[in-house]
Write a protein that holds these residues in place. Structure first.
Motif, PDB file in Angstrom:
ATOM      1  N   PHE A  26       0.832  -1.212   0.000  1.00 36.24           N
ATOM      2  CA  PHE A  26       0.000   0.000   0.000  1.00 36.24           C
ATOM      3  C   PHE A  26       0.863   1.258   0.000  1.00 36.24           C
ATOM      4  CE2 PHE A  26      -0.180   0.681   4.833  1.00 36.24           C
ATOM      5  CZ  PHE A  26       0.586  -0.418   5.171  1.00 36.24           C
ATOM      6  N   ASN A  27       0.198   2.396  -0.030  1.00 36.92           N
ATOM      7  CA  ASN A  27       0.791   3.735   0.084  1.00 36.92           C
ATOM      8  C   ASN A  27       2.100   3.901  -0.694  1.00 36.92           C
ATOM      9  OD1 ASN A  27      -1.348   3.764   1.789  1.00 36.92           O
ATOM     10  ND2 ASN A  27      -0.253   4.384   3.617  1.00 36.92           N
ATOM     11  N   PRO A  28       2.030   3.759  -2.035  1.00 34.40           N
ATOM     12  CA  PRO A  28       3.258   3.836  -2.829  1.00 34.40           C
ATOM     13  C   PRO A  28       3.665   5.263  -3.214  1.00 34.40           C
ATOM     14  CG  PRO A  28       1.419   3.424  -4.282  1.00 34.40           C
ATOM     15  CD  PRO A  28       0.841   3.498  -2.874  1.00 34.40           C
ATOM     16  N   TYR A  41       6.859   0.869  -3.012  1.00 40.04           N
ATOM     17  CA  TYR A  41       5.628   0.651  -2.254  1.00 40.04           C
ATOM     18  C   TYR A  41       5.926   0.042  -0.896  1.00 40.04           C
ATOM     19  CZ  TYR A  41       6.204  -4.142  -3.980  1.00 40.04           C
ATOM     20  OH  TYR A  41       6.707  -5.376  -4.276  1.00 40.04           O
ATOM     21  N   ARG A  42       5.034   0.356   0.025  1.00 45.99           N
ATOM     22  CA  ARG A  42       5.156  -0.144   1.390  1.00 45.99           C
ATOM     23  C   ARG A  42       4.584  -1.560   1.446  1.00 45.99           C
ATOM     24  NH1 ARG A  42       2.051   2.738   6.475  1.00 45.99           N
ATOM     25  NH2 ARG A  42       2.384   1.055   7.978  1.00 45.99           N
ATOM     26  N   ALA A  43       5.349  -2.476   2.028  1.00 39.85           N
ATOM     27  CA  ALA A  43       4.914  -3.873   2.080  1.00 39.85           C
ATOM     28  C   ALA A  43       5.042  -4.407   3.499  1.00 39.85           C
ATOM     29  CB  ALA A  43       5.768  -4.712   1.135  1.00 39.85           C
ATOM     30  N   GLU A  83       7.793   3.644   6.147  1.00 38.59           N
ATOM     31  CA  GLU A  83       6.397   3.812   5.741  1.00 38.59           C
ATOM     32  C   GLU A  83       6.193   4.994   4.789  1.00 38.59           C
ATOM     33  OE1 GLU A  83       4.135   4.186   9.352  1.00 38.59           O
ATOM     34  OE2 GLU A  83       4.565   2.131   9.972  1.00 38.59           O
ATOM     35  N   ASP A  84       5.185   4.864   3.967  1.00 38.40           N
ATOM     36  CA  ASP A  84       4.555   5.950   3.217  1.00 38.40           C
ATOM     37  C   ASP A  84       5.527   6.860   2.461  1.00 38.40           C
ATOM     38  OD1 ASP A  84       2.484   4.739   4.495  1.00 38.40           O
ATOM     39  OD2 ASP A  84       2.058   6.384   5.861  1.00 38.40           O
ATOM     40  N   PRO A  85       6.288   6.298   1.488  1.00 38.86           N
ATOM     41  CA  PRO A  85       7.237   7.114   0.734  1.00 38.86           C
ATOM     42  C   PRO A  85       6.556   8.076  -0.234  1.00 38.86           C
ATOM     43  CG  PRO A  85       7.063   4.951  -0.256  1.00 38.86           C
ATOM     44  CD  PRO A  85       6.239   4.902   1.013  1.00 38.86           C
ATOM     45  N   ASN A 143       5.021  13.696  13.758  1.00 38.52           N
ATOM     46  CA  ASN A 143       5.125  14.448  12.519  1.00 38.52           C
ATOM     47  C   ASN A 143       5.320  13.447  11.378  1.00 38.52           C
ATOM     48  OD1 ASN A 143       6.049  16.107  10.332  1.00 38.52           O
ATOM     49  ND2 ASN A 143       6.669  17.659  11.823  1.00 38.52           N
ATOM     50  N   LYS A 144       4.479  13.539  10.345  1.00 38.77           N
ATOM     51  CA  LYS A 144       4.618  12.664   9.169  1.00 38.77           C
ATOM     52  C   LYS A 144       4.011  13.353   7.962  1.00 38.77           C
ATOM     53  CE  LYS A 144       2.441   8.871  10.858  1.00 38.77           C
ATOM     54  NZ  LYS A 144       1.563   7.674  10.850  1.00 38.77           N
ATOM     55  N   ASP A 145       3.735  12.584   6.909  1.00 41.91           N
ATOM     56  CA  ASP A 145       3.128  13.146   5.686  1.00 41.91           C
ATOM     57  C   ASP A 145       3.959  14.282   5.108  1.00 41.91           C
ATOM     58  OD1 ASP A 145       0.971  11.396   5.791  1.00 41.91           O
ATOM     59  OD2 ASP A 145      -0.197  12.731   7.067  1.00 41.91           O
ATOM     60  N   ALA A 285      -7.481   0.680   1.885  1.00 43.16           N
ATOM     61  CA  ALA A 285      -7.710  -0.088   3.116  1.00 43.16           C
ATOM     62  C   ALA A 285      -6.402  -0.661   3.687  1.00 43.16           C
ATOM     63  CB  ALA A 285      -8.749  -1.196   2.893  1.00 43.16           C
ATOM     64  N   ASP A 286      -5.300   0.055   3.460  1.00 45.57           N
ATOM     65  CA  ASP A 286      -3.970  -0.368   3.934  1.00 45.57           C
ATOM     66  C   ASP A 286      -3.661  -1.810   3.516  1.00 45.57           C
ATOM     67  OD1 ASP A 286      -3.760   2.141   5.062  1.00 45.57           O
ATOM     68  OD2 ASP A 286      -3.455   1.446   7.117  1.00 45.57           O
ATOM     69  N   HIS A 287      -4.158  -2.211   2.332  1.00 47.83           N
ATOM     70  CA  HIS A 287      -4.043  -3.626   1.953  1.00 47.83           C
ATOM     71  C   HIS A 287      -3.593  -3.838   0.504  1.00 47.83           C
ATOM     72  CE1 HIS A 287      -4.786  -7.873   1.935  1.00 47.83           C
ATOM     73  NE2 HIS A 287      -5.859  -7.799   1.188  1.00 47.83           N
TER      74      HIS A 287
END
Ligand code: BMA
Length: 307
Positions: A26-28, A41-43, A83-85, A143-145, A285-287
């Protein structure tokens, strides 16, 4: 307006035969470079630690993956995951922003229910597979995003980041030092505007247009439903929000967006523009990973409207 989902969705699924991407992909981040789409991508696999996989594609729909992750934890401050690149290309160098999820809080770090820490980090690469860590934006706070603009503005690197519940802006000469005096909140949740009334966070790399920087951002409401919206930021001073339409551009609707590891999530860190079309890749859905598109002109027109 709404983004249009591609008919071949999801475009990337977990691989149950693998140990490291068994459960969720998810969240690539995606960049378009030398005629190909490149995805980091996050795995999550058997140990539930997040690592980054690499995949590439000529058409943006069918991706070929590397067998092993290209970026994985290496210290107590990222032991629980990378996470979340998001990836911005500046003068031929790829800069990745990502969240390091550690199993040890920094001294003074606000306690979380999981007892770890999150740190917004920078890394760089010239080939998208070998990554070198640069350092953090800040340490010891939630802090993120964070996402870099794809060029220097006023001679400085500029990044968005998130101090809950607002999106902030920060500037740096060298990506190493991020002075507090150069940080400011630029927009926040809108109380009473149902879909983005709780929290907001930056999405993919801002897109430069004649009308300003087009930013796709995510937000969630008090039911924890993650949707995407847009706003336009001033070209010369992106701390100025030129316009922010009232409504979202996509919300969870398909079964794979509604149900997964975390329900009702559309979370995007990738919005590549190829031949006037914006390809938004998102974690669903984080999936799994989905793709939805729009013409850049339509998105800008919408971003300029009341929405
Ligand atoms: C956010 C991030 C994302 C995730 C989202 C929904 O806080 O951590 O990685 O996709 O929550 O669970």
């Amino acid at each position: 307006m709404e983004l249009i989902r591609h008919s071949t969705n999801p475009v990337l699924l977990p691989d149950p035969t693998s140990t490291w991407e068994t459960y969720n992909v998810f969240n690539p981040a995606v960049v378009y470079h030398q005629g190909e789409f490149h995805m980091l991508y996050r795995a999550q696999g058997l140990d539930w630690v997040s690592r980054l996989g690499y995949a590439h594609s000529k058409d943006g729909i069918h991706f070929e993956r590397d067998p092993q992750p290209v970026f994985a934890p290496h210290s107590q401050y990222d032991a629980r995951g990378i996470e979340d690149p998001r990836i911005a290309e500046i003068n031929g160098v790829f800069y990745m922003t990502y969240t390091a999820y550690g199993n040890q809080p920094y001294p003074g770090y606000p306690s979380t229910h999981l007892g770890g820490s999150v740190t917004p980090m920078f890394a760089k690469s010239t080939n998208l597979r070998d990554w070198e860590r640069i350092g953090p934006l800040v340490v010891g706070e939630d802090n993120k995003d964070h996402v870099l603009f794809p060029e220097k503005i006023g001679g400085k690197f500029v990044t968005l980041h998130r101090r809950p519940p607002h999106v902030w802006l920060a500037r740096s000469e060298d990506l190493l030092s991020w002075p507090e005096e150069e940080m400011q909140p630029i927009f926040g949740p809108r109380p009473g505007n149902d879909w983005d009334e709780n929290r907001v966070g930056g999405g993919g790399v801002p897109i430069k247009t004649e009308n300003g920087w087009l930013l796709i951002y995510h937000a969630y409401d008090y039911d924890h439903i993650y949707r995407l919206g847009v706003c336009l930021l001033d070209l010369d001073d992106p701390s100025v929000v030129i316009n922010r339409p009232r409504s979202f551009i996509i919300e969870p609707r398909e079964i794979w967006e509604l149900r997964g590891d975390v329900p009702t999530v559309i979370f995007a860190g990738a919005n590549v523009v190829v031949d006037g079309k914006v390809y938004v890749y998102y974690g669903a859905a984080d999936h799994v990973i989905g793709l939805a598109t729009a013409s850049l002109d339509d998105l800008v027109e919408f971003a300029l409207s009341e929405g």
